[in-house]
Design a protein around this motif. Structure first.
Motif, mmCIF file in Angstrom:
data_model
loop_
_atom_site.group_PDB
_atom_site.id
_atom_site.type_symbol
_atom_site.label_atom_id
_atom_site.label_comp_id
_atom_site.label_asym_id
_atom_site.label_seq_id
_atom_site.Cartn_x
_atom_site.Cartn_y
_atom_site.Cartn_z
ATOM 1 N N ASP A 1 72.211 -99.058 -70.841
ATOM 2 C CA ASP A 1 73.067 -98.274 -71.801
ATOM 3 C C ASP A 1 73.173 -96.933 -71.607
ATOM 4 O OD1 ASP A 1 70.134 -97.548 -71.895
ATOM 5 O OD2 ASP A 1 69.940 -97.820 -74.075
ATOM 6 N N ARG A 2 73.236 -96.566 -70.271
ATOM 7 C CA ARG A 2 73.693 -95.079 -70.019
ATOM 8 C C ARG A 2 74.577 -95.095 -69.050
ATOM 9 N NH1 ARG A 2 71.078 -94.489 -73.909
ATOM 10 N NH2 ARG A 2 69.178 -93.041 -74.104
ATOM 11 N N ILE A 3 75.622 -94.286 -69.016
ATOM 12 C CA ILE A 3 76.469 -93.950 -67.771
ATOM 13 C C ILE A 3 76.086 -92.738 -66.992
ATOM 14 C CG2 ILE A 3 78.830 -93.494 -67.167
ATOM 15 C CD1 ILE A 3 79.720 -95.021 -69.959
ATOM 16 N N TYR A 4 75.952 -93.017 -65.817
ATOM 17 C CA TYR A 4 75.952 -92.159 -64.812
ATOM 18 C C TYR A 4 77.265 -91.673 -64.063
ATOM 19 C CZ TYR A 4 70.805 -92.867 -65.273
ATOM 20 O OH TYR A 4 69.521 -92.977 -65.931
ATOM 21 N N VAL A 5 77.435 -90.645 -63.805
ATOM 22 C CA VAL A 5 78.885 -89.979 -63.377
ATOM 23 C C VAL A 5 78.482 -88.854 -62.399
ATOM 24 C CG1 VAL A 5 80.821 -88.716 -64.168
ATOM 25 C CG2 VAL A 5 79.601 -90.245 -65.861
ATOM 26 N N THR A 6 79.332 -89.129 -61.191
ATOM 27 C CA THR A 6 79.233 -88.149 -60.161
ATOM 28 C C THR A 6 80.512 -87.208 -60.200
ATOM 29 O OG1 THR A 6 80.534 -89.805 -58.833
ATOM 30 C CG2 THR A 6 78.086 -89.716 -58.541
ATOM 31 N N SER A 7 80.318 -86.144 -59.649
ATOM 32 C CA SER A 7 81.402 -85.022 -59.603
ATOM 33 C C SER A 7 81.290 -84.604 -58.145
ATOM 34 C CB SER A 7 81.386 -83.958 -60.534
ATOM 35 O OG SER A 7 79.807 -83.334 -60.315
ATOM 36 N N ALA A 8 82.331 -83.701 -57.837
ATOM 37 C CA ALA A 8 82.623 -82.923 -56.638
ATOM 38 C C ALA A 8 82.389 -81.344 -56.595
ATOM 39 C CB ALA A 8 83.775 -83.558 -55.897
ATOM 40 N N ALA A 9 81.729 -80.942 -55.740
ATOM 41 C CA ALA A 9 81.828 -79.230 -55.773
ATOM 42 C C ALA A 9 83.003 -78.829 -54.587
ATOM 43 C CB ALA A 9 80.695 -78.762 -55.187
ATOM 44 N N ASP A 10 83.504 -79.753 -54.014
ATOM 45 C CA ASP A 10 84.493 -79.362 -52.710
ATOM 46 C C ASP A 10 85.582 -78.721 -53.339
ATOM 47 O OD1 ASP A 10 85.413 -79.288 -50.239
ATOM 48 O OD2 ASP A 10 86.607 -80.963 -50.604
ATOM 49 N N GLY A 11 85.811 -77.401 -53.010
ATOM 50 C CA GLY A 11 87.358 -76.854 -53.397
ATOM 51 C C GLY A 11 87.285 -76.062 -54.711
ATOM 52 N N VAL A 12 85.735 -76.142 -55.452
ATOM 53 C CA VAL A 12 85.858 -75.472 -56.742
ATOM 54 C C VAL A 12 84.669 -74.570 -56.917
ATOM 55 C CG1 VAL A 12 87.316 -77.251 -57.938
ATOM 56 C CG2 VAL A 12 84.775 -77.581 -58.061
ATOM 57 N N GLU A 13 84.748 -73.518 -57.646
ATOM 58 C CA GLU A 13 83.820 -72.720 -57.996
ATOM 59 C C GLU A 13 83.306 -73.076 -59.508
ATOM 60 O OE1 GLU A 13 81.835 -70.673 -56.015
ATOM 61 O OE2 GLU A 13 83.219 -71.051 -54.454
ATOM 62 N N GLU A 14 82.489 -74.021 -59.847
ATOM 63 C CA GLU A 14 81.961 -74.387 -61.016
ATOM 64 C C GLU A 14 80.517 -74.578 -61.125
ATOM 65 O OE1 GLU A 14 86.049 -77.225 -61.815
ATOM 66 O OE2 GLU A 14 84.034 -78.127 -61.590
ATOM 67 N N ALA A 15 79.956 -74.022 -62.144
ATOM 68 C CA ALA A 15 78.482 -74.142 -62.182
ATOM 69 C C ALA A 15 77.738 -75.588 -61.917
ATOM 70 C CB ALA A 15 77.942 -73.654 -63.716
ATOM 71 N N ALA B 1 77.638 -81.906 -59.894
ATOM 72 C CA ALA B 1 76.439 -82.425 -60.510
ATOM 73 C C ALA B 1 76.527 -83.996 -60.809
ATOM 74 C CB ALA B 1 76.277 -81.579 -61.826
ATOM 75 N N LEU B 2 75.221 -84.409 -61.075
ATOM 76 C CA LEU B 2 75.152 -85.834 -61.269
ATOM 77 C C LEU B 2 74.974 -85.643 -62.892
ATOM 78 C CD1 LEU B 2 74.910 -89.093 -60.982
ATOM 79 C CD2 LEU B 2 72.489 -88.558 -60.571
ATOM 80 N N PHE B 3 75.693 -86.421 -63.687
ATOM 81 C CA PHE B 3 75.820 -86.591 -65.109
ATOM 82 C C PHE B 3 75.043 -87.736 -65.753
ATOM 83 C CE2 PHE B 3 79.216 -83.792 -64.018
ATOM 84 C CZ PHE B 3 78.680 -82.450 -64.460
ATOM 85 N N GLU B 4 74.372 -87.745 -66.964
ATOM 86 C CA GLU B 4 74.093 -89.029 -67.606
ATOM 87 C C GLU B 4 74.555 -88.929 -69.094
ATOM 88 O OE1 GLU B 4 70.137 -90.813 -69.516
ATOM 89 O OE2 GLU B 4 69.807 -89.757 -67.900
ATOM 90 N N ILE B 5 75.304 -89.993 -69.525
ATOM 91 C CA ILE B 5 75.955 -89.976 -70.906
ATOM 92 C C ILE B 5 75.164 -91.244 -71.737
ATOM 93 C CG2 ILE B 5 78.043 -90.643 -71.966
ATOM 94 C CD1 ILE B 5 79.421 -89.517 -69.577
ATOM 95 N N ASP B 6 75.019 -90.932 -72.987
ATOM 96 C CA ASP B 6 74.907 -92.047 -73.811
ATOM 97 C C ASP B 6 76.163 -92.510 -74.359
ATOM 98 O OD1 ASP B 6 73.920 -93.880 -75.768
ATOM 99 O OD2 ASP B 6 72.720 -92.117 -76.727
ATOM 100 N N PRO B 7 76.541 -93.517 -73.989
ATOM 101 C CA PRO B 7 77.692 -93.914 -74.418
ATOM 102 C C PRO B 7 77.804 -94.701 -75.642
ATOM 103 C CG PRO B 7 77.243 -95.505 -72.873
ATOM 104 C CD PRO B 7 76.267 -94.412 -72.970
ATOM 105 N N GLY B 8 76.703 -95.453 -76.329
ATOM 106 C CA GLY B 8 76.703 -96.071 -77.518
ATOM 107 C C GLY B 8 76.946 -97.487 -77.138
#
Length: 283
Positions: free
Chosen positions: A247-261, A265-272
């Motif tokens: 009942d959680r969604i895990y989400v990946t992202s990329a740091a390549d080519g961007v300057e973002e805090a 990061a790896l995110f966890e979402i409570d999608p319901g």
């Protein structure tokens, strides 16, 4: 507001991808393609571990006989994590040296569906393959630039796949390990980003990581967007259901080519809502 949590760890991913929830281990596995790493999160303890792979690593999927298989370089490899070991099972035939594996998924019969693409993302030199019983078959005659997100609907009738460079999610009838005629299913509009990794929930709705749009989007079975969950990074690359109750969604992202805090990061979402346990590769 949809709750979104950033998973605490000591590094970010240059190009996070290849998510897999291991029911057997109660753990989330994912890859950093360009960082050449395989990662594991154990939600029960919060522990995050990481291993260096011998080459770029596009994805990791559980193996019915134990351990995992992973797309490494232009090959499928057998992987164990405790301790780490990696052995090539088969190399994809006919792939240019400038290509690499990208995303993959297993189906109910234990076959793997995987894409290849050029490192430079600069032309349609990639392909979509099926890997079963140690052998590769070209699954789709169309060339690909950035193949992404193989996902199979809960009833096993269709396989969805995309070329992110085209901004279209395609749907194929799936029967006896063969793909039927490819048809456009969802064409992304301006502002939606590019379709990347994707997964189905238990209700048959499709969740898509939207590269460049800082979100994941839920689509109804007819392809209509019905929900958008914003994330604090622009390059959202993949998503998968996980957790003991799926009942959680895990989400990946990329740091390549961007300057973002939170880039990479790896995110966890409570999608319901809940997802489905993933299929395993069967030798």
């Amino acid at each position: 507001m949809d709750p979104v949590r950033v998973i605490a760890r000591d590094r970010v991913d240059i190009l996070g991808e290849g998510l897999f929830w291991s029911v057997r281990d109660g753990a989330l596995l994912w890859t950093d393609i360009l960082g050449k790493r395989i990662n594991r999160l154990t939600p029960a303890t919060g522990q995050v571990e990481s291993w260096e792979a011998p080459d770029v690593v596009g994805w990791i999927i559980g193996r019915a006989s134990g351990g995992f298989v992973a797309g490494i370089g232009r090959s499928v490899a057998s992987v164990s994590l405790d301790p780490f070991s990696c052995e090539t099972l088969a190399t994809i035939p006919g792939e240019p040296e400038a290509n690499r594996v990208n995303d993959a998924a297993a189906d109910a019969q234990g076959r793997l569906w995987l894409g290849t693409m050029p490192f430079a993302c600069d032309g349609p030199t990639g392909a979509f393959h099926r890997f079963a019983k140690g052998s590769f078959t070209r699954a789709d005659a169309a060339p690909y630039t950035i193949p992404n997100g193989p996902a199979i609907d809960p009833e096993g009738r269709f396989l969805l796949h995309t070329d992110s460079a085209m901004g279209v999610i395609f749907r194929y009838p799936l029967e006896d390990g063969l793909l039927g005629k490819r048809e456009p299913f969802i064409s992304f509009e301006a502002g939606w980003g590019a379709p990347d990794g994707m997964t189905f929930d238990a209700e048959g709705y499709l969740w898509v990581a939207c590269w460049g749009a800082s979100c994941v989007t839920r689509f109804a079975p007819d392809g209509t967007p019905v929900r958008r969950i914003a994330l604090p990074a622009s390059q959202i690359s993949n998503c998968v259901f996980g957790g003991p109750d799926l009942d959680r969604i895990y989400v990946t992202s990329a740091a390549d080519g961007v300057e973002e805090a939170q880039g990479g990061a790896l995110f966890e979402i409570d999608p319901g809502c809940r997802g489905l346990a993933p299929f395993l590769y069967q030798d």
